[in-house]
Design an enzyme around this catalytic site. Structure first.
Site, PDB file in Angstrom:
ATOM      1  N   SER A 197     -10.582   0.780   6.613  1.00 41.08           N
ATOM      2  CA  SER A 197      -9.757   0.233   5.538  1.00 41.08           C
ATOM      3  C   SER A 197      -9.262  -0.694   5.310  1.00 41.08           C
ATOM      4  CB  SER A 197      -8.915   1.237   5.777  1.00 41.08           C
ATOM      5  OG  SER A 197      -9.193   2.969   5.494  1.00 41.08           O
TER       6      SER A 197
ATOM      7  N   LYS B 135       0.823  -0.950   0.173  1.00 40.41           N
ATOM      8  CA  LYS B 135      -0.003   0.105   0.125  1.00 40.41           C
ATOM      9  C   LYS B 135       0.920   1.559  -0.195  1.00 40.41           C
ATOM     10  CE  LYS B 135      -3.732   1.914   2.224  1.00 40.41           C
ATOM     11  NZ  LYS B 135      -5.192   1.837   3.163  1.00 40.41           N
TER      12      LYS B 135
ATOM     13  N   SER C  88      -9.587   2.863   2.572  1.00 39.82           N
ATOM     14  CA  SER C  88      -8.545   3.261   1.853  1.00 39.82           C
ATOM     15  C   SER C  88      -7.896   2.158   1.051  1.00 39.82           C
ATOM     16  CB  SER C  88      -7.928   4.372   2.361  1.00 39.82           C
ATOM     17  OG  SER C  88      -6.957   3.438   3.687  1.00 39.82           O
TER      18      SER C  88
END
Length: 491
Positions: free
Chosen positions: A173, A73, A149
């Protein structure tokens, strides 16, 4: 090229490499071929690290996941010398001078990281859309968001680019994208996975890092690889009784589980999601667990206000820090990000601390609940994934926001009661996950159901502090009782 790539999870691929049935370079080639085939449709990949990955795959490699392709990420999980954009134009060229401890642990586990995944700017939204990287799409339905996210990570795993990808969770998230994309998502409790060396903790301890996977055993094995204190870190929490990989397949015993389908902020919950919880309760009862409707004695709107206060303050600090790191100016950030930062700057230190102190009440109330119930069950979300672009602000609201920024009216707007309206709009679709964040507890989303449109529905289970092993045991039992591995996005 290894043509059976999509049939295996990370644990299975690692076994093939260990047995020399396939090589790490062959797996990397298979992952890159899958990336080329599906990423133009989903837009989940943003920063390539392919040359480095080829060198790494050539070996030598060691560790429980040696040779398995992986993605990182694009926020906080730094790779020295590789841009960490955090989804923002302000940071698109900024390169850290240190590799994060979690990334080092992924490397020691033998994973071969070949790039980074998309996210909304500064990981602030429940959809993965940004001016920098564009819209990331859900492999189950390309008109829908994969959530946020960690939306790029979820889309990449659901589309079969990698069997697992790193993620983080400051308000849902990990669990929300897992729910929307039909994946297993475990959020470890505070301090279980270290965020060092650049931070002692993220978001007042509300955020934690782990992975998104298709199988429970992958999540458990990867948690074994990354948990535990790091040098100079502030936490030395209780170690697990046994390796998390050993929890997969272990009998969870007869559990007491309380469940609720009511939104904690009094917003509508889709009928399919209500049905899914009741069906899950029946499944749990068939497995011998005691299940009844019950919820912690917590004011959901009060919790939402505390969460948003932290969210505003953290945004203000993140924008300031990004400007210091990259020499950016506030105009380089998205309009909504600038508005959130203004709200954060408009809060007094006393107001911020007072709201932070309220978290203790939520922790104590959840602790009381866990005296009577081992786990708390809710939907992971209240509604299905939003359509791409539907979360954009209307033009009239954009004009109002620009005026507010120009005139510096953040304090006045906050005093007008806006925070409750923002809670209803921004958390209405995803009101269940913040409880775990503000109480520092482990939780998971399990992909047990499908909605009327053929989209996955995840079920959230919240455990008491230190309950990661219990969550893995139950998830493993559910994975056998109601297998989801055969349900794959047709992309």
């Amino acid at each position: 090229m290894f043509k059976e790539y999509l049939q295996y999870d990370a644990t299975g691929l690692a076994a093939l490499v260990a047995n020399r049935d396939v090589s790490a370079p062959e797996l990397l080639d298979a992952a890159l071929a899958r990336l080329e085939a599906v990423n133009p449709k989903i837009n989940a990949f943003c920063t390539p690290m392919i040359d480095t990955a080829r060198v790494r795959a050539a070996g030598p490699l060691s560790g429980p996941f040696a040779g398995v392709p992986f993605l990182i990420k694009d926020i906080a999980q730094h790779v020295k010398g590789v841009p960490t954009s955090a989804g923002s134009r302000a940071l698109k060229d900024w390169c850290p001078d240190v590799t994060s401890e979690i990334v080092l642990r992924f490397e020691r586990a033998g994973l071969v990281s070949f790039g980074k995944t998309t996210l909304p700017e500064l990981a602030l939204k429940g959809c993965t859309e940004s001016p920098l990287w564009g819209a990331t799409r859900n492999p189950w339905n390309l008109d829908r968001t994969p959530g946020g996210s960690s939306g790029g990570a979820a889309a990449a795993v659901a589309a079969g680019i990698v069997p697992a990808a790193s993620a983080s969770d400051g308000g849902g998230s990990i669990r929300i994208p897992a729910s929307f994309c039909g994946l297993f998502g475990l959020r470890p409790g505070r301090g279980r996975v270290p965020p060092g060396p650049t931070h002692d903790e993220f978001w007042e301890g509300a955020s934690s890092e782990h992975v998104l996977t298709r199988t429970v055993r992958d999540s458990a094995g990867l948690l074994d690889a990354i948990h535990g204190p790091d040098q100079g870190g502030p936490f030395r929490i209780v170690a697990p009784e046994r390796p998390y990989a050993d929890e997969a397949g272990r009998d969870p015993g007869r559990l007491r589980i309380g469940f609720s389908t009511a939104s904690p902020i009094n917003q509508p919950v889709d009928a399919d999601y209500v049905r899914a919880v009741h069906d899950t309760a029946k499944l749990l009862e068939s497995l011998g667990h005691r299940v009844e409707e019950a919820r912690p004695a917590i004011d959901g709107m009060a919790l939402a206000r505390c969460y948003l206060t932290m969210y505003y303050g953290q945004t203000a600090a993140a924008v300031e820090h990004a400007c210091e790191l990259a020499g950016a100016c506030e105009a380089d950030f998205e309009l909504e990000t600038r508005a959130l930062a203004l709200f954060g700057r408009s809060l007094t230190a006393g107001e911020y601390v007072a709201r932070r102190q309220h978290w203790n009440g939520f922790m104590r109330a959840l602790g009381d609940f866990h005296q009577r119930y081992d786990l708390y069950l809710t939907p992971s979300a209240a509604q299905g994934p939003a359509r791409i672009g539907s979360q954009d602000l209307p033009w009239s609201e954009q004009l109002g926001m620009r005026a507010m920024l120009k005139l510096g009216l953040g304090r006045q707007v906050l005093k007008s009661g806006l925070i409750d309206k923002v809670a209803a709009r921004s958390l209405g679709r995803v009101p269940f996950t913040q409880l775990s964040n503000l109480t520092f507890t482990p939780s998971m989303s399990v992909p047990l159901h499908m909605d009327r449109d053929g989209l996955p529905i995840g079920m959230q289970f919240v455990a008491a502090s230190g309950g990661e092993g219990l969550l893995i045991r139950l998830a493993s039992q559910l994975e056998v009782a109601a297998p989801w591995a055969g349900r794959r996005a047709a992309i």
